[in-house]
Design a protein around this motif. Structure first.
Motif, PDB file in Angstrom:
ATOM      1  N   LEU A 198       0.852  -1.185   0.000  1.00  0.00           N
ATOM      2  CA  LEU A 198       0.000   0.000   0.000  1.00  0.00           C
ATOM      3  C   LEU A 198       0.888   1.235   0.000  1.00  0.00           C
ATOM      4  CD1 LEU A 198      -2.791   1.295   0.187  1.00  0.00           C
ATOM      5  CD2 LEU A 198      -2.633   1.100   2.688  1.00  0.00           C
ATOM      6  N   ARG A 199       0.741   2.043  -1.031  1.00  0.00           N
ATOM      7  CA  ARG A 199       1.554   3.244  -1.157  1.00  0.00           C
ATOM      8  C   ARG A 199       0.645   4.478  -1.204  1.00  0.00           C
ATOM      9  NH1 ARG A 199       6.657   1.544  -2.107  1.00  0.00           N
ATOM     10  NH2 ARG A 199       6.911  -0.511  -3.083  1.00  0.00           N
ATOM     11  N   LYS A 200       1.276   5.643  -1.076  1.00  0.00           N
ATOM     12  CA  LYS A 200       0.520   6.890  -1.079  1.00  0.00           C
ATOM     13  C   LYS A 200      -0.291   7.034  -2.357  1.00  0.00           C
ATOM     14  CE  LYS A 200       0.984  11.901  -0.951  1.00  0.00           C
ATOM     15  NZ  LYS A 200       1.911  13.053  -0.936  1.00  0.00           N
ATOM     16  N   SER A 201       0.280   6.684  -3.490  1.00  0.00           N
ATOM     17  CA  SER A 201      -0.429   6.808  -4.764  1.00  0.00           C
ATOM     18  C   SER A 201      -1.663   5.919  -4.790  1.00  0.00           C
ATOM     19  CB  SER A 201       0.507   6.450  -5.927  1.00  0.00           C
ATOM     20  OG  SER A 201       1.017   5.122  -5.755  1.00  0.00           O
ATOM     21  N   GLU A 222       5.612   4.092   1.279  1.00  0.00           N
ATOM     22  CA  GLU A 222       4.828   2.947   1.738  1.00  0.00           C
ATOM     23  C   GLU A 222       4.065   3.298   3.011  1.00  0.00           C
ATOM     24  OE1 GLU A 222       5.538  -1.673   3.303  1.00  0.00           O
ATOM     25  OE2 GLU A 222       7.135  -0.576   2.237  1.00  0.00           O
ATOM     26  N   VAL A 223       2.791   2.959   3.050  1.00  0.00           N
ATOM     27  CA  VAL A 223       1.964   3.172   4.242  1.00  0.00           C
ATOM     28  C   VAL A 223       2.368   2.162   5.310  1.00  0.00           C
ATOM     29  CG1 VAL A 223      -0.376   3.090   5.187  1.00  0.00           C
ATOM     30  CG2 VAL A 223       0.038   4.114   2.933  1.00  0.00           C
ATOM     31  N   LYS A 224       2.656   2.656   6.508  1.00  0.00           N
ATOM     32  CA  LYS A 224       3.086   1.779   7.597  1.00  0.00           C
ATOM     33  C   LYS A 224       1.998   1.579   8.659  1.00  0.00           C
ATOM     34  CE  LYS A 224       7.275   1.307   6.020  1.00  0.00           C
ATOM     35  NZ  LYS A 224       8.432   1.841   6.762  1.00  0.00           N
ATOM     36  N   ARG A 225       1.014   2.482   8.671  1.00  0.00           N
ATOM     37  CA  ARG A 225      -0.016   2.393   9.710  1.00  0.00           C
ATOM     38  C   ARG A 225      -1.345   2.931   9.177  1.00  0.00           C
ATOM     39  NH1 ARG A 225      -0.205   2.783  15.602  1.00  0.00           N
ATOM     40  NH2 ARG A 225       2.058   2.729  15.657  1.00  0.00           N
TER      41      ARG A 225
END
Length: 445
Positions: A131-134, A198-201
């Protein structure tokens, strides 16, 4: 740890966890699913257990934050989406999102977040999907610039531990050191994050118009429907239970009067108790000063879901005593009962008058556990040095007290910081109090 497949519902919940659910209900769910959630840590402020937020850490991914007074699920935080600490192996965790509501049968999509049909659930994160910001922007659309991506009821952080709305710093288990200090609100800085970050939380909370308050109470929501909102108690008279209701205003209520309400009345108004317990412990009769008495075969109706016990006469089957439980973390009876949101009204309040004396703020939908001070009212969370003067008939006389050792009945029971409590007697009321002065239970007679 078993594989977790969780659906994300912004403003509502995650998986089996619904925002607004009580601590008692959630811990009961976890007991029933020990295979999926084998390790649960309970953390709280040991110096103020009566009004402390409570954090359930479901190792290694999920944090559940509960509100300090009502003990209701306030925020759900999911972290370590891809890797476990000190390990290069992928985490057994999949997060899904359905743009049009909860999906009964999530479709396992192979493409990256954001693609596919509108009626299928989307995989946000999995062992094979990053899961990334984009991807977040593609699914949820535009939002304000900052170090996190915030949307109504959900936000995404690119830092594993920082930027958390959970106030960890002062919450800890009595036998473990406090966790590291963290922010109590999502950061709203003006910095930008790379679109491939990358989304971490991921955190899910209620949709609120005002600023996020990690230590606030939960707004009334469907998961509270039919549960107790407030219990008004008056010594020597009885209690009035007021319930959460999304559709009814004023909310429904039930009145229990000492010496008048019968066992049939209780079953009719509250339903069958979760347990009926016949009174066998007569150790207090030695203090009655009335000598030996004929056995009455009294029995308790245990309404654990309301945080309440009712003692009934074995002959008349009318209410003799009512016990209200505070469900303090770290106490001997913690999690046996749901927290009872009691208020003791003295000097003139009358449960028989129903809504005529019930505070105006409690009749309106905008009332949301607004704990305001009022004369002659003692509330859950108050300590005995505040409550005692309201109940004492004489300011020059100390209330009689006894020492109670609950651990004596269960020699091999849980190890607690202190198993000793005090019983303090007032006119029509007996309170069980900790060494910190917190009130564990209120008994009306």
């Amino acid at each position: 740890m078993s594989f977790l497949d969780l659906d994300i519902r912004p403003g509502q919940g995650v998986g089996i966890f619904e925002l607004g659910a009580s601590l008692w209900t959630v811990l009961d769910l976890l007991r029933e699913d020990r295979t999926r959630y084998p390790h649960v840590d309970v953390k709280f402020d040991t110096t103020q257990p009566a009004i402390s937020p409570i954090l359930l850490h479901l190792r290694p991914h999920i944090d559940l934050l509960f509100s300090p007074r009502a003990q209701r699920l306030h925020t759900i935080s999911i972290r370590r989406l891809r890797h476990l600490p000190n390990s290069s192996s992928p985490a057994n965790l999949t997060l899904r999102y359905s743009p049009h509501g909860r999906s009964e049968s999530p479709v396992n999509r192979a493409d990256s977040p954001g693609g596919g049909g509108s009626h299928e659930s989307l995989i946000l994160s999995s062992p094979t999907t990053v899961l990334r910001k984009s991807g977040v922007n593609k699914i949820f659309g535009p939002t304000y610039q900052g170090d996190t991506l915030s949307f109504p009821g959900i936000w995404f952080s690119f830092d594993e531990d920082g930027g958390s709305p959970l106030p960890y710093s002062h919450l800890h288990h009595p036998s473990s050191p406090p966790l590291g200090a963290m922010s109590t609100t999502p950061p709203s800085g003006k910095g930008s994050v790379d679109r491939n970050a990358e989304v971490k939380r991921v955190a899910v909370c209620q949709r609120v118009k005002d600023a996020y308050d990690a230590l606030g109470e939960v707004l009334e929501c469907p998961s509270m429907e039919g549960e107790v909102r407030t219990v008004i108690a008056e010594p020597r008279k009885g209690v009035a239970l007021y319930f959460h209701s999304i559709s009814q205003d004023p909310p429904p209520s039930v009145h229990i009067r000492i010496g008048h309400t019968t066992s049939e009345d209780l079953i009719c108004d509250l339903g069958s108790p979760l347990r009926v317990f016949y009174k066998e412990d007569d150790r207090m009769t030695i203090h009655s000063g009335k000598g030996l008495q004929e056995p009455d075969e009294a029995y308790f109706y245990n309404y654990f879901q309301y945080g309440m016990d009712v003692l009934l006469s074995g002959t008349s089957h009318k209410v003799r005593k009512i016990i209200l439980h505070s469900n303090l973390p770290g106490s001997f009876l913690f999690q046996r009962y749901k927290r009872c949101p009691w208020e003791i009204h003295v000097n003139g309040s009358d449960p028989d008058r129903g809504m005529s004396y019930f505070p105006q703020r409690c009749r309106k939908k905008q009332w949301q556990n607004n704990y305001v001070s009022a004369p002659n009212i003692a509330r859950l969370g108050s300590r005995i040095d505040t409550v005692g003067p309201l109940l004492q008939t004489s300011s020059h006389q100390e209330p009689p007290s006894m020492v109670l050792d609950r651990a004596a009945d269960v020699p091999n029971g849980p190890t607690l910081p202190s198993g000793l409590t005090k019983l303090l007697g007032f006119d029509g009321v007996v309170m069980e109090v900790t060494d910190l002065g917190d009130i564990l239970s209120v008994m009306l007679f």
